[in-house]
Design a protein around this motif. Sequence first.
Motif, PDB file in Angstrom:
ATOM      1  N   THR A 107      34.172  71.732  -0.868  1.00 17.10           N
ATOM      2  CA  THR A 107      32.813  71.188  -0.781  1.00 17.10           C
ATOM      3  C   THR A 107      32.040  71.404  -2.072  1.00 17.10           C
ATOM      4  N   TRP A 130      28.271  70.598   6.072  1.00 18.13           N
ATOM      5  CA  TRP A 130      29.601  70.069   5.795  1.00 18.13           C
ATOM      6  C   TRP A 130      30.549  71.219   5.456  1.00 18.13           C
ATOM      7  N   ASN A 150      32.305  62.261   3.566  1.00 16.17           N
ATOM      8  CA  ASN A 150      33.089  63.462   3.839  1.00 16.17           C
ATOM      9  C   ASN A 150      34.498  62.988   4.161  1.00 16.17           C
TER      10      ASN A 150
END
Length: 786
Positions: A107, A130, A150
């Motif tokens: 991430t 996320w 994502n």
Amino acid sequence: MLLALLGAAFAQTWTPLVNQPGANLGVMLQLRDGRILVHEEQSGNSNAWHILTPDSTGSYVNGTWSSGGHLPPGYAPWFFGSQVLMDGKTVVIEGGEYNGGRQVWTTKGAVGTISGSTITWAANAAPTGWTSLGDAESVLLANGSYMQSNCCTSQNALYNGPNSWTATGSVNQSSNDESGFTLLTNDLVLTVDAKHSANCSTNQGSELYDQGTGLWSCGPALPAQLYNPNDEELGAAVLMYNNKVFQFGGNIVATAVYDVASNSWSTGPTPANGLNQADGPAALEPNGKVLAMLSPGLFKSGCQFVEYDPAANTLTNTANPANCPGDSSYVGHLMVLPTGQIMFTDFSGTVEVYTPAAGVVAGVAPAINPISGSIGTPSTNNVLSGTQLNGLSENNAYGDDYQGATNYPLVRLEQVASPNTVYYATTHNETTHSITPGTSNSTQFDVPSGLPAGTYNLTLVANGIESNALGVDVAPSSTGFSLSASPSSVSVAQGTNGSSTITVTPQNGFNGSVTLTASGLPGGVTAAFNPNPTTTTSTLTLTASATATLGTATVTITGTSGSLTATTSVSLTVTSGGGGPTVTVSPASLTWGTVALGATGAAKSVTLSNTGSTALNISSITTSGDFAQATSTKPCGSTLAAGKNCIIKVTFTPTQLGTRPGTLMLTDNSPSSPQTVALSGTGGVQAKLTPVTATFSSELVGVASPAKVFTLANKQAVALTGINISTTGDFSVSKTTCTSSLSALSSCTISVVFTPTAVGTRTGTLSVANSAIGSPQTSSLKGTGK
């Protein structure tokens, strides 16, 4: 005109750059000042960026390389999202299937800020909540917003600025993984699903995003499933000048064509010789054809470049670069240059440029309106208006692993008089990012320092296609300079000295020398500059006598060049004299274990202590070899007070196999300066076995199932050795293309069958031992006997 001249002599040929980068390169991004930003990858330092600058004629083949800066410590991605924003000075990259050579679907992200010839990178947080981002696709919407997906969920978010995001609509398929985003001429975004979509009730789905509502809707079904459900890879999708999208199949030998106007799909031509595009690049040529890199199977070598002709609806082989057929398509990247040529990288140190056949599709060139008055050199925020300034396509495609869109304007200035030098202004802040044909638009542009006054032909370039030319006059702007000090605060004890670096920053083409003086010095303190005068930087040394006045004072630094002046200041603190600083560094050495090439090992700490009675003035902290400093929770600044300590964090990112030595060096005002810490680590390789789990069909006891195929991939530029394959339980290898070694950037397959020996659930493991880090790689196996 430039492409026509090039195409006539060198059509459909590859030309290697005269000056190769000296590094293994991958992702390419077109900066808005004509330069190309390229990422170092695989066996190189994946924390580093490089910049290709065209020569004085505008040639990229003859261009030169410089540094594009380094990402924040701990972030060295492969296969990530990337966009150049409309402000002209910001580059955002997000995620990465790999970070530091490890498959982690990170991430992490970074924002690059362009200032002059340099780029400074800072960490950028993922959207809140996320837990993955990975090899996720991204796009600049028609309204200029940056949308990031994502990889591993259906989520998408809009970028607000550093560390800030707003959620937007989720796709209908279960995740974004392996799909791509394609901006359309109706301002919608197209994605082709790479898995079954329950919401759209199909295995052959497409979806459309509306920036007005922020929602995804089910689009028309494709005529065939273009992905293999075992890997879900897809090929590139390119919007062409006929307002249709050409979509390459993944690990499937097929293509499809989407008609934007009718919102419908049709079958495209079938690639010859079993070629497909299980990840791979494509780019739209100014002549309307699509250049693409194909290869057989999943991540296999044997690449072949092809051109799709939309008029004839055919795929035809074209010339290959030097590394084909040795490459697999997934290693390639393609991006159109402002010249109309197409640049190619493949994780190697060889960069080549393709010159397509001459010609520009009628009606697709940008058109610009006249400019009134002269343009200053340098100057900012000049306005240029016209139509189709963004081009009519994002032009370059890959899918989830790489985005290198070039659908924004570049301003090119060519001297009318000899030597006809080519310059690029920096464009920014268009009124729209739409690629709808005939759209009226305007852009601002900044003329750089160093551009000589005179008469120029000004053109706007979008996707390698030039507009009509304007004759413009460029006149000098007023000049000057500014000063800055680093550090801006200095502490010295009586009887010692301290230093600060004074930097001269030219403004508006200033190129003179500056004489420096200091005022406001406390009693008993003297100032010296070296060099003086200077055109760039000078070291200010402040020396306090044994009887210097104690306390804090503001020292004013004045720079003078003719009638021009500028100032800056340094806060000076004089403390009582003593025995001087005494330094200890612990530990004396740091050792890392084996770390994958390009990966970054965990940060290790070195403690710097000042056990003396006066402040320690730290001049520099440097590392050598494959080692770098990382962010510390207790960082060492320019001054360390008596009795205090600070912590230096060091990371290891190997660039070659084997033992890699280095040194951490500290320079300061203590008698023991410089202090050194010995650094050592070992570089290794990494491999990937997919899928990581497999469930076989139910079989009668003693009856063998159909085989399932597993892929062992070596995505690094060194060979994998010592390969040994084994299974446990009721599972066995029926055949394999793997041998005892696997060459760099290649893959092999392992076929496994299930033969139950008893009724009920049966489990086992496929294990592949080799020279890679984390060996053996394993896949969990499951079947049912009946």
